[in-house]
Design a protein around this motif. Structure first.
Motif, PDB file in Angstrom:
ATOM      1  N   PHE A   1       0.887  -1.161   0.000  1.00  0.00           N
ATOM      2  CA  PHE A   1       0.000   0.000   0.000  1.00  0.00           C
ATOM      3  C   PHE A   1       0.926   1.212   0.000  1.00  0.00           C
ATOM      4  O   PHE A   1       1.362   1.656   1.066  1.00  0.00           O
ATOM      5  CB  PHE A   1      -0.917  -0.028   1.217  1.00  0.00           C
ATOM      6  CG  PHE A   1      -1.668  -1.327   1.349  1.00  0.00           C
ATOM      7  CD1 PHE A   1      -2.484  -1.767   0.321  1.00  0.00           C
ATOM      8  CD2 PHE A   1      -1.537  -2.117   2.473  1.00  0.00           C
ATOM      9  CE1 PHE A   1      -3.171  -2.969   0.429  1.00  0.00           C
ATOM     10  CE2 PHE A   1      -2.217  -3.318   2.579  1.00  0.00           C
ATOM     11  CZ  PHE A   1      -3.036  -3.743   1.559  1.00  0.00           C
ATOM     12  N   PRO A   2       1.251   1.744  -1.169  1.00  0.00           N
ATOM     13  CA  PRO A   2       2.401   2.657  -1.286  1.00  0.00           C
ATOM     14  C   PRO A   2       2.305   3.934  -0.468  1.00  0.00           C
ATOM     15  O   PRO A   2       3.322   4.430   0.000  1.00  0.00           O
ATOM     16  CB  PRO A   2       2.470   2.955  -2.786  1.00  0.00           C
ATOM     17  CG  PRO A   2       1.154   2.569  -3.329  1.00  0.00           C
ATOM     18  CD  PRO A   2       0.616   1.492  -2.457  1.00  0.00           C
ATOM     19  N   GLN A   3       1.089   4.459  -0.269  1.00  0.00           N
ATOM     20  CA  GLN A   3       0.999   5.726   0.465  1.00  0.00           C
ATOM     21  C   GLN A   3       0.952   5.525   1.969  1.00  0.00           C
ATOM     22  O   GLN A   3       1.129   6.458   2.734  1.00  0.00           O
ATOM     23  CB  GLN A   3      -0.242   6.499   0.027  1.00  0.00           C
ATOM     24  CG  GLN A   3      -0.088   7.134  -1.326  1.00  0.00           C
ATOM     25  CD  GLN A   3      -1.254   8.046  -1.637  1.00  0.00           C
ATOM     26  OE1 GLN A   3      -1.628   8.897  -0.849  1.00  0.00           O
ATOM     27  NE2 GLN A   3      -1.854   7.843  -2.795  1.00  0.00           N
ATOM     28  N   MET A   4       0.676   4.306   2.386  1.00  0.00           N
ATOM     29  CA  MET A   4       0.619   4.038   3.821  1.00  0.00           C
ATOM     30  C   MET A   4       2.029   3.724   4.316  1.00  0.00           C
ATOM     31  O   MET A   4       2.877   3.263   3.555  1.00  0.00           O
ATOM     32  CB  MET A   4      -0.326   2.869   4.095  1.00  0.00           C
ATOM     33  CG  MET A   4      -1.728   3.148   3.592  1.00  0.00           C
ATOM     34  SD  MET A   4      -2.834   1.750   3.745  1.00  0.00           S
ATOM     35  CE  MET A   4      -3.352   1.893   5.439  1.00  0.00           C
ATOM     36  N   THR A   5       2.251   3.975   5.602  1.00  0.00           N
ATOM     37  CA  THR A   5       3.603   3.786   6.118  1.00  0.00           C
ATOM     38  C   THR A   5       3.902   2.292   6.263  1.00  0.00           C
ATOM     39  O   THR A   5       3.016   1.443   6.169  1.00  0.00           O
ATOM     40  CB  THR A   5       3.775   4.452   7.485  1.00  0.00           C
ATOM     41  OG1 THR A   5       2.941   3.786   8.417  1.00  0.00           O
ATOM     42  CG2 THR A   5       3.411   5.925   7.444  1.00  0.00           C
TER      43      THR A   5
ATOM     44  N   LEU B   1       4.731   0.724   8.921  1.00  0.00           N
ATOM     45  CA  LEU B   1       4.004   0.189  10.080  1.00  0.00           C
ATOM     46  C   LEU B   1       2.542  -0.084   9.737  1.00  0.00           C
ATOM     47  O   LEU B   1       1.996  -1.137  10.069  1.00  0.00           O
ATOM     48  CB  LEU B   1       4.111   1.182  11.243  1.00  0.00           C
ATOM     49  CG  LEU B   1       3.378   0.809  12.526  1.00  0.00           C
ATOM     50  CD1 LEU B   1       3.947  -0.461  13.119  1.00  0.00           C
ATOM     51  CD2 LEU B   1       3.468   1.930  13.538  1.00  0.00           C
ATOM     52  N   GLU B   2       1.915   0.877   9.033  1.00  0.00           N
ATOM     53  CA  GLU B   2       0.498   0.703   8.685  1.00  0.00           C
ATOM     54  C   GLU B   2       0.300  -0.503   7.763  1.00  0.00           C
ATOM     55  O   GLU B   2      -0.679  -1.232   7.892  1.00  0.00           O
ATOM     56  CB  GLU B   2      -0.031   1.962   7.995  1.00  0.00           C
ATOM     57  CG  GLU B   2      -0.289   3.093   8.956  1.00  0.00           C
ATOM     58  CD  GLU B   2      -0.690   4.374   8.243  1.00  0.00           C
ATOM     59  OE1 GLU B   2      -1.618   5.020   8.689  1.00  0.00           O
ATOM     60  OE2 GLU B   2      -0.053   4.718   7.235  1.00  0.00           O
TER      61      GLU B   2
ATOM     62  N   LEU C   1       0.114  -3.381   9.948  1.00  0.00           N
ATOM     63  CA  LEU C   1      -1.108  -3.410  10.770  1.00  0.00           C
ATOM     64  C   LEU C   1      -2.316  -3.840   9.943  1.00  0.00           C
ATOM     65  O   LEU C   1      -3.204  -4.515  10.456  1.00  0.00           O
ATOM     66  CB  LEU C   1      -1.356  -2.033  11.394  1.00  0.00           C
ATOM     67  CG  LEU C   1      -0.412  -1.663  12.542  1.00  0.00           C
ATOM     68  CD1 LEU C   1      -0.771  -0.292  13.091  1.00  0.00           C
ATOM     69  CD2 LEU C   1      -0.448  -2.695  13.647  1.00  0.00           C
ATOM     70  N   VAL C   2      -2.337  -3.444   8.669  1.00  0.00           N
ATOM     71  CA  VAL C   2      -3.444  -3.872   7.808  1.00  0.00           C
ATOM     72  C   VAL C   2      -3.470  -5.394   7.723  1.00  0.00           C
ATOM     73  O   VAL C   2      -4.533  -6.015   7.702  1.00  0.00           O
ATOM     74  CB  VAL C   2      -3.310  -3.248   6.401  1.00  0.00           C
ATOM     75  CG1 VAL C   2      -4.298  -3.888   5.444  1.00  0.00           C
ATOM     76  CG2 VAL C   2      -3.553  -1.753   6.455  1.00  0.00           C
ATOM     77  N   ALA C   3      -2.271  -5.992   7.736  1.00  0.00           N
ATOM     78  CA  ALA C   3      -2.199  -7.448   7.651  1.00  0.00           C
ATOM     79  C   ALA C   3      -2.777  -8.109   8.897  1.00  0.00           C
ATOM     80  O   ALA C   3      -3.177  -9.266   8.853  1.00  0.00           O
ATOM     81  CB  ALA C   3      -0.754  -7.885   7.453  1.00  0.00           C
TER      82      ALA C   3
ATOM     83  N   ILE D   1       1.128  -3.509  17.345  1.00  0.00           N
ATOM     84  CA  ILE D   1       2.241  -2.628  16.989  1.00  0.00           C
ATOM     85  C   ILE D   1       3.557  -3.273  17.416  1.00  0.00           C
ATOM     86  O   ILE D   1       4.554  -3.223  16.689  1.00  0.00           O
ATOM     87  CB  ILE D   1       2.046  -1.236  17.628  1.00  0.00           C
ATOM     88  CG1 ILE D   1       0.898  -0.514  16.928  1.00  0.00           C
ATOM     89  CG2 ILE D   1       3.319  -0.403  17.516  1.00  0.00           C
ATOM     90  CD1 ILE D   1       0.545   0.823  17.531  1.00  0.00           C
TER      91      ILE D   1
ATOM     92  N   ALA E   1      10.257   3.218   9.597  1.00  0.00           N
ATOM     93  CA  ALA E   1       8.943   2.621   9.900  1.00  0.00           C
ATOM     94  C   ALA E   1       7.788   3.578   9.633  1.00  0.00           C
ATOM     95  O   ALA E   1       6.695   3.154   9.287  1.00  0.00           O
ATOM     96  CB  ALA E   1       8.911   2.161  11.350  1.00  0.00           C
ATOM     97  N   ASP E   2       8.023   4.890   9.790  1.00  0.00           N
ATOM     98  CA  ASP E   2       6.922   5.848   9.631  1.00  0.00           C
ATOM     99  C   ASP E   2       6.931   6.512   8.264  1.00  0.00           C
ATOM    100  O   ASP E   2       6.263   7.518   8.049  1.00  0.00           O
ATOM    101  CB  ASP E   2       7.003   6.908  10.732  1.00  0.00           C
ATOM    102  CG  ASP E   2       6.747   6.284  12.094  1.00  0.00           C
ATOM    103  OD1 ASP E   2       5.991   5.314  12.154  1.00  0.00           O
ATOM    104  OD2 ASP E   2       7.326   6.763  13.081  1.00  0.00           O
ATOM    105  N   GLU E   3       7.672   5.945   7.331  1.00  0.00           N
ATOM    106  CA  GLU E   3       7.694   6.516   5.981  1.00  0.00           C
ATOM    107  C   GLU E   3       6.753   5.732   5.074  1.00  0.00           C
ATOM    108  O   GLU E   3       6.531   4.540   5.292  1.00  0.00           O
ATOM    109  CB  GLU E   3       9.117   6.462   5.415  1.00  0.00           C
ATOM    110  CG  GLU E   3      10.019   7.507   6.022  1.00  0.00           C
ATOM    111  CD  GLU E   3      11.423   7.409   5.446  1.00  0.00           C
ATOM    112  OE1 GLU E   3      11.545   7.212   4.230  1.00  0.00           O
ATOM    113  OE2 GLU E   3      12.365   7.509   6.233  1.00  0.00           O
TER     114      GLU E   3
ATOM    115  N   ARG F   1       4.815  -8.463   5.681  1.00  0.00           N
ATOM    116  CA  ARG F   1       3.382  -8.216   5.761  1.00  0.00           C
ATOM    117  C   ARG F   1       2.608  -9.526   5.649  1.00  0.00           C
ATOM    118  O   ARG F   1       1.657  -9.762   6.404  1.00  0.00           O
ATOM    119  CB  ARG F   1       2.960  -7.263   4.631  1.00  0.00           C
ATOM    120  CG  ARG F   1       1.533  -6.824   4.736  1.00  0.00           C
ATOM    121  CD  ARG F   1       1.133  -5.900   3.621  1.00  0.00           C
ATOM    122  NE  ARG F   1       1.095  -6.611   2.346  1.00  0.00           N
ATOM    123  CZ  ARG F   1       0.787  -6.044   1.199  1.00  0.00           C
ATOM    124  NH1 ARG F   1       0.509  -4.760   1.159  1.00  0.00           N
ATOM    125  NH2 ARG F   1       0.772  -6.732   0.082  1.00  0.00           N
TER     126      ARG F   1
END
Lengths: 314, 456
Positions: A122-126, A128-129, A132-134, A164, A180-182, A199
């Motif tokens: 998910f390219p725009q999500m970080t 970490l996100e 988390l989606v997984a 997390i 991680a937050d990029e 993921r």
């Protein structure tokens, strides 16, 4: 000419008594049984049977267009096979017929995770996100399907903190803690590949299907990938099924290799067996079976055994 | 921080390079001086004057030539130095803007509370600004109008901005909400506070109803089907006269009460109960705070949802549906929840619209409304809450501003009505946006969660 050899091979396979059941690992996690996938008049996969051993790394190899990704799409629920059965047996004994499950249940219930040939993060999500989606399934339950989460109940906060922590452990393992937050889309190619594997692992799969995980990696990154896959097998006990062209990866880490050509299985065995199999060499070098011996001599492959099997197959 | 290191790496090279660059500048300026000399010799060096006789007298002006060459040299050198400085500044600015994302985020952080503070105190500001409760009515009405669109924008933002489902028929749910209240209150006599949640539920049900058939569609196809759905609702409302009153609409819808206390003059009214002198403005101010509260609830729910697995699944769905499926996310349910939640907020807004106007007709729910709401979301920056609010203020407030530009009549003549050029200006603004900020006013996406580990 090549088509003719193809049919000969099919005949050879069918001559053997019950090919799906003979040989292979004793405790398979996945049994692919007489799988056929046709697109209109084209048979992409024809009567394919093989097993994936529990706790093994199994490689699915073959020349371009051999039908490897089609097999993957059938196993992971993206295609409904024309014929055949795909049976997954979990440790506890629950058995799922993957070809009958709706797409997302292949992961949610049966525990089959996959990565894609063209990375699908998910390219725009970080970073970490993405992880988390997984973990959607456990978090969704913890958030009371969003109702408890909207109200900010503590149960969800705890579950999220755990998720997390788990994601952070994976991010650490693939060496991306500082990023991680990029957004995931900003990562270099090799990192994206590893993130996609992490993921998939975050869904706690019993079977991990990797579609060309080493594509586009340099030798160093390929070596790292080998370590990562071994770790996944040894520490998590996750069985791995992978499609790969990079023989340095395939030969080093596979416990078992299945070779496809024109949608038909031409060999199935340990890396050593595959390395010396004449039909495999023929398929890869694109020559007729009877010319194999000559070509082998040319590329410097020793082979009394190879020579004899070439003789029988011809 | 990556940029910082880039600057660090650039600085020494600049220092090393400046010596060579200066020599190059000197050479360049000398060349200019040489050309001046070459031109000066035939043109300036000798002045021809008429002599005593018929011949010409030559006066040598070598000093002037030398002065010109020197002036040219100095000017050129100055120009080069100045240009270099400007270029360096521009480069530094470029590098700085690479690092300026936190600045934008900080501006957003200030902008949010500021907007909220203005929104909360608007009735006060309007009253004191205009010099009286009734005089401030125009501003409060405008505030209500803007907030309605803010709420609609935030609701649509769930569907378009988060879940990435292009919905061109959003106004249909607005209509469902408005007619729900209008019919429930006029036919069954239900109060506004019972109808409000019911209107939301009805709209959500319609969202699911629309969602089911269009789940397999994406992008353009989805947009067309939702557009058609919006038209279907409108045409049904026009043609099913027995049910909805047709094109004439439904009038004399009961007004909102202050939790049961009506806004009427005399005994038992709002003013009477609280010991105030009666003013029709009480109702307007109540409506203002009602829509503000509704909008803030929409915002709060959206912000919360973004941090919940379902909200993350929406965003993931927008990014890559196939990957979602491979991670065990039920894409059907995820899309339906986005549709339903977005529609529910439109339903709330619709029932507010009905109670405010006291009259609904299909006229109010045409495609242009959908287009404006979508434009608000797209201009604001998909997924950005504050961006949507700013865009709503601009899109709805600007035409009002235009109406007040009476001084333009002095320029263009008496027949000039600036409001007629509204759509032209919209178009112009859209083109400018596409050129300068193609991803909306606020295009930076804030992560829903951070690991907090910022050290490199």
């Amino acid at each position: 000419m090549t088509l003719a050899t193809g049919t000969t091979r099919l005949a050879v396979v069918q001559d053997e008594p019950s090919p799906a059941m003979s040989g292979g690992p004793a405790d398979p996690i996945l049994v692919v049984d007489h799988l056929t996938m046709r697109f209109g008049g084209l048979t992409a996969v024809g009567d394919l049977s093989f097993k994936v051993g529990r706790g093994d790394i199994t490689a699915l190899i073959g020349p371009n267009g051999a039908g490897k990704t089609t097999v993957f799409n059938c196993i992971t629920g993206f295609y409904k096979p024309t014929e055949g059965m795909i049976r997954l047996r979990q440790q506890g004994g629950e058995t799922y017929l993957l070809e009958r499950l709706p797409g997302h249940d292949v992961n949610r219930l049966a525990g089959v995770a996959r990565t894609f040939q063209n990375i699908r993060l998910f390219p725009q999500m970080t970073v970490l996100e993405n992880l988390l989606v997984a973990m959607h399934k456990p978090l969704m339950r913890a958030s009371g399907f969003s109702l408890a989460g909207i109200l900010g109940l503590p149960g969800y906060r705890r579950a999220q903190a755990e998720a997390i922590a788990k994601a952070a452990a994976w991010i650490e393992r693939i060496g991306l803690t500082h990023r991680a937050d990029e957004p995931a889309g900003d990562l270099p190619y090799g990192d994206q590949r590893r993130l996609e594997i992490a993921r998939a692992m975050c869904t706690d799969p019993v079977l991990l299907c990797l579609d060309e995980p080493a594509a586009g990696l340099n030798p160093r990154e390929s070596a790292d990938l080998n370590t990562l896959l071994r770790m996944i097998r040894d520490e998590y006990g996750t069985s791995v099924l992978l499609i790969e062209h990079d023989m340095s990866v395939v030969m080093q880490i596979s416990d078992r290799i299945v070779v496809l050509d024109y949608g038909i299985k031409i060999a199935d065995g340990t890396p050593d067996e595959i390395r010396n199999d004449t039909r495999v060499i023929a398929a890869y070098l694109g020559v007729d079976d009877d010319e194999v011996a000559a070509v082998e001599a040319e590329v410097g492959l020793a082979g009394t055994s190879a020579g004899t099997s070439a003789g029988t197959s011809a | 921080m990556a940029t910082g290191s880039t600057i660090g790496a650039v600085a020494p090279t600049v220092g090393r390079r400046s010596g060579a660059a200066f020599a190059e500048m000197l050479k360049d300026s000398a060349l200019f001086a040489l050309v001046t000399l070459g031109l000066g010799i035939p043109v300036v060096a000798y002045r021809t004057d008429l002599g005593q006789g018929t011949g010409l007298e030559l006066t040598g002006r070598w000093g002037l030539v030398a002065a010109l060459c020197l002036a040219m040299f100095v000017l050129r050198l100055g120009q080069r130095l100045l240009l270099g400085e400007v270029g360096r500044r521009r480069e530094a600015h470029r590098l700085a803007t690479l690092d300026a994302v936190p600045v934008v985020a900080r501006a957003g952080r200030v902008l949010g509370p500021l907007t909220l503070a203005v929104a909360l105190t608007l009735p006060l500001l309007a009253t004191f600004g205009a010099g009286g409760l009734s005089e401030g009515r125009y501003w409060i009405d405008l505030g209500i109008l803007i907030l309605t669109y803010v709420m609609l924008g935030w609701g649509l933002n769930i569907v378009v901005g988060l879940a990435g489902l292009l919905d061109l028929g959003y106004v249909a749910f607005y209509a469902v909400g408005a007619y729900s209240y209008a019919l429930l209150s006029t036919v069954f006599g239900l109060s506004f506070w019972i109808c409000l949640p019911l209107a939301g539920l009805f709209a959500a049900a319609f969202g699911v109803l629309l969602g089911f058939p269009v789940l397999r569609l994406r992008g353009d196809y989805l947009a067309i089907v939702t557009l058609a759905f919006g038209e279907i609702i409108r045409l049904v409302l026009i043609n099913w006269v027995d049910f909805s009153g047709g094109a004439a609409g439904i009038s004399s819808i009961p007004r909102a009460s202050f939790f049961g206390i009506p806004f009427t003059a005399g005994e038992g009214g709002f003013a009477g109960t609280f010991g105030l002198t009666f003013s029709p403005m009480h109702r307007i101010i109540f409506l203002y705070y009602l829509i503000l509260a509704l909008a803030l609830i929409t915002n709060l729910v959206t912000l919360r949802m973004r941090r919940l697995p379902l909200g993350r699944a929406w965003e993931a769905l927008r990014e890559d549906e196939i990957a979602c499926r491979s991670l065990g996310i039920d894409t059907t349910m995820t899309k339906l929840t986005a549709f339903a939640l977005g529609a529910m907020f439109a339903g709330f807004a619709g029932s507010f619209f009905a109670v405010r106007q006291g009259f609904v007709s299909p006229e109010s729910f045409n495609f242009l409304e959908s287009a404006i709401i979508l434009a608000i979301v797209v201009l604001g920056g998909m997924g950005s809450q504050i961006g949507v609010a700013v865009a709503a203020i601009v899109m709805v407030g600007a035409p009002e501003l235009l109406r007040n530009l009476t001084f333009l009549k002095a320029v263009f003549g008496e027949g000039f009505d600036p409001n007629e050029y509204r759509l032209l200006l919209f178009g112009l603004a859209m083109v400018c946006m596409m050129v300068w900020r193609p991803r909306g006013l606020i295009s930076e996406r804030t992560p829903s969660v951070r690991l907090g580990n910022r050290a490199a």
